[in-house]
Design a protein around this motif. Structure first.
Motif, short mmCIF file in Angstrom:
data_model
loop_
_atom_site.label_atom_id
_atom_site.label_comp_id
_atom_site.label_asym_id
_atom_site.label_seq_id
_atom_site.Cartn_x
_atom_site.Cartn_y
_atom_site.Cartn_z
N UNK A 68 0.82 -1.20 0.00
CA UNK A 68 0.00 0.00 0.00
C UNK A 68 0.85 1.25 0.00
N UNK A 69 0.17 2.35 0.19
CA UNK A 69 0.87 3.63 0.29
C UNK A 69 1.68 3.67 1.57
N UNK A 70 2.76 4.44 1.57
CA UNK A 70 3.51 4.60 2.83
C UNK A 70 2.62 5.27 3.87
N UNK A 71 2.84 4.93 5.10
CA UNK A 71 2.07 5.53 6.19
C UNK A 71 2.84 6.71 6.78
N UNK A 72 2.12 7.78 7.08
CA UNK A 72 2.75 8.95 7.69
C UNK A 72 2.69 8.88 9.21
N UNK A 118 4.61 4.48 -9.74
CA UNK A 118 3.48 5.40 -9.52
C UNK A 118 3.66 6.21 -8.24
N UNK A 119 3.28 7.44 -8.29
CA UNK A 119 3.51 8.37 -7.19
C UNK A 119 2.84 7.92 -5.89
N UNK A 120 1.69 7.23 -5.98
CA UNK A 120 1.02 6.85 -4.74
C UNK A 120 1.75 5.74 -4.00
N UNK A 121 2.74 5.10 -4.62
CA UNK A 121 3.54 4.10 -3.91
C UNK A 121 4.71 4.71 -3.15
N UNK A 122 4.96 6.01 -3.36
CA UNK A 122 6.09 6.66 -2.68
C UNK A 122 5.69 7.85 -1.83
N UNK A 123 4.41 8.21 -1.83
CA UNK A 123 3.96 9.34 -1.01
C UNK A 123 2.80 8.92 -0.13
N UNK A 130 -4.18 5.76 4.31
CA UNK A 130 -4.94 5.37 3.12
C UNK A 130 -4.85 3.87 2.86
N UNK A 131 -6.01 3.18 2.76
CA UNK A 131 -6.01 1.74 2.52
C UNK A 131 -5.98 1.38 1.04
N UNK A 132 -5.94 2.37 0.17
CA UNK A 132 -6.11 2.11 -1.27
C UNK A 132 -4.92 2.63 -2.07
N UNK A 133 -4.74 2.00 -3.22
CA UNK A 133 -3.75 2.44 -4.20
C UNK A 133 -4.45 2.58 -5.55
N UNK A 165 -12.53 -0.12 -7.33
CA UNK A 165 -13.75 0.66 -7.17
C UNK A 165 -13.63 1.89 -8.07
N UNK A 166 -14.73 2.24 -8.72
CA UNK A 166 -14.73 3.39 -9.61
C UNK A 166 -14.87 4.71 -8.85
N UNK A 167 -15.05 5.75 -9.59
CA UNK A 167 -15.24 7.08 -9.00
C UNK A 167 -16.54 7.10 -8.19
N UNK A 168 -16.54 7.86 -7.12
CA UNK A 168 -17.74 7.98 -6.30
C UNK A 168 -18.78 8.79 -7.06
N UNK A 169 -19.98 8.25 -7.12
CA UNK A 169 -21.08 8.85 -7.87
C UNK A 169 -20.71 9.06 -9.34
N UNK A 170 -19.71 8.34 -9.81
CA UNK A 170 -19.31 8.41 -11.20
C UNK A 170 -18.45 9.60 -11.58
N UNK A 171 -18.25 10.55 -10.66
CA UNK A 171 -17.49 11.74 -11.02
C UNK A 171 -16.42 12.14 -10.00
N UNK A 172 -16.57 11.76 -8.74
CA UNK A 172 -15.65 12.23 -7.70
C UNK A 172 -14.53 11.23 -7.45
N UNK A 173 -13.31 11.74 -7.33
CA UNK A 173 -12.17 10.90 -7.02
C UNK A 173 -11.66 10.13 -8.23
N UNK A 174 -10.84 9.17 -7.94
CA UNK A 174 -10.21 8.35 -8.97
C UNK A 174 -10.49 6.88 -8.68
N UNK A 175 -10.41 6.02 -9.68
CA UNK A 175 -10.53 4.58 -9.41
C UNK A 175 -9.45 4.16 -8.41
N UNK A 176 -9.78 3.18 -7.56
CA UNK A 176 -8.86 2.79 -6.51
C UNK A 176 -9.04 1.32 -6.16
N UNK A 177 -7.98 0.76 -5.60
CA UNK A 177 -7.96 -0.65 -5.22
C UNK A 177 -7.65 -0.74 -3.73
N UNK A 178 -8.54 -1.40 -2.98
CA UNK A 178 -8.28 -1.61 -1.55
C UNK A 178 -7.24 -2.72 -1.43
#
Length: 191
Positions: A68-72, A118-123, A130-133, A165-178
């Motif tokens: 997952x993403x690094x934890x702060x 990908x940037x989400x693997x290093x930040x 965050x539980x998702x990538x 999982x897709x965008x929330x309500x089809x428009x908000x956020x980005x697709x993500x994987x738990x």
């Protein structure tokens, strides 16, 4: 004067009962009825035992798991009691070093993978939990996990797609994987 004190004490007692007992009980009861999974922490259960929450990341470091993403959170990763962003700006040398160290760890775990990391693997995320990538982060790790688990990459792609999982309500956020759900699916497929 004693009447004012008595009225103040009655009001204090009344408001304590309303705001300290009745309201919390009503909200808790309503949550139990309307959203029982969320009211219990969005727990993920395996073999009748909770293994984590869908809302809080977990640290995976074995090559056979998606990371997952690094934890702060410090000193323990993904500690909900110390949720906080790192507050490091893009020009901060500590952020650059942390990202470089994470890239080095990813490259060391899979030296054959020359794709951009990908940037989400290093930040870390804003909460540090965050539980998702992103699907791209999962795809980047796919060759390493496939080799370690002796699984067909096509099967892993199916698992990634099934846990995206897709965008929330089809428009908000980005697709993500738990990450936890994906790793549990990988465990199941490797049996």
């Amino acid at each position: 004067m004693s009447r004012l004190i008595r009225n103040a004490l009655v009001m204090l007692l009344l408001m304590t009962v309303i705001t300290g007992i009745a309201y919390p009980l009503a909200v808790t009861g309503l949550a139990q009825v309307l959203a029982p999974s969320q009211a219990h922490g969005s727990l993920i259960v395996k073999d009748g035992r909770p293994v984590g929450s869908a809302l809080i990341g977990q640290s995976f470091t074995a090559p056979g798991y998606f990371w997952g993403r690094p934890s702060a959170t410090t000193p323990t990763p993904n500690n909900g009691a110390s949720s906080t962003p790192s507050n490091l700006g893009p020009t901060n040398p500590a952020l650059t070093k942390a990202a470089s160290d994470r890239i080095a760890a990813l490259r060391e775990a899979d030296p054959a993978n020359k794709a951009p990391v990908p940037v989400d693997l290093v930040t870390a995320s804003g909460s540090g939990l965050d539980p998702e990538i992103s699907p791209a982060a999962a795809e980047y790790q796919l060759p390493r996990v496939a080799r370690a688990r002796h699984l067909d990459p096509a099967k892993l792609r199916e698992l990634i797609a099934a846990n995206t999982e897709g965008r929330q309500l089809g428009v908000f956020g980005e697709p993500r994987v738990n990450v936890l759900k994906l790793n549990l699916a990988v465990d199941q497929a490797a049996r």
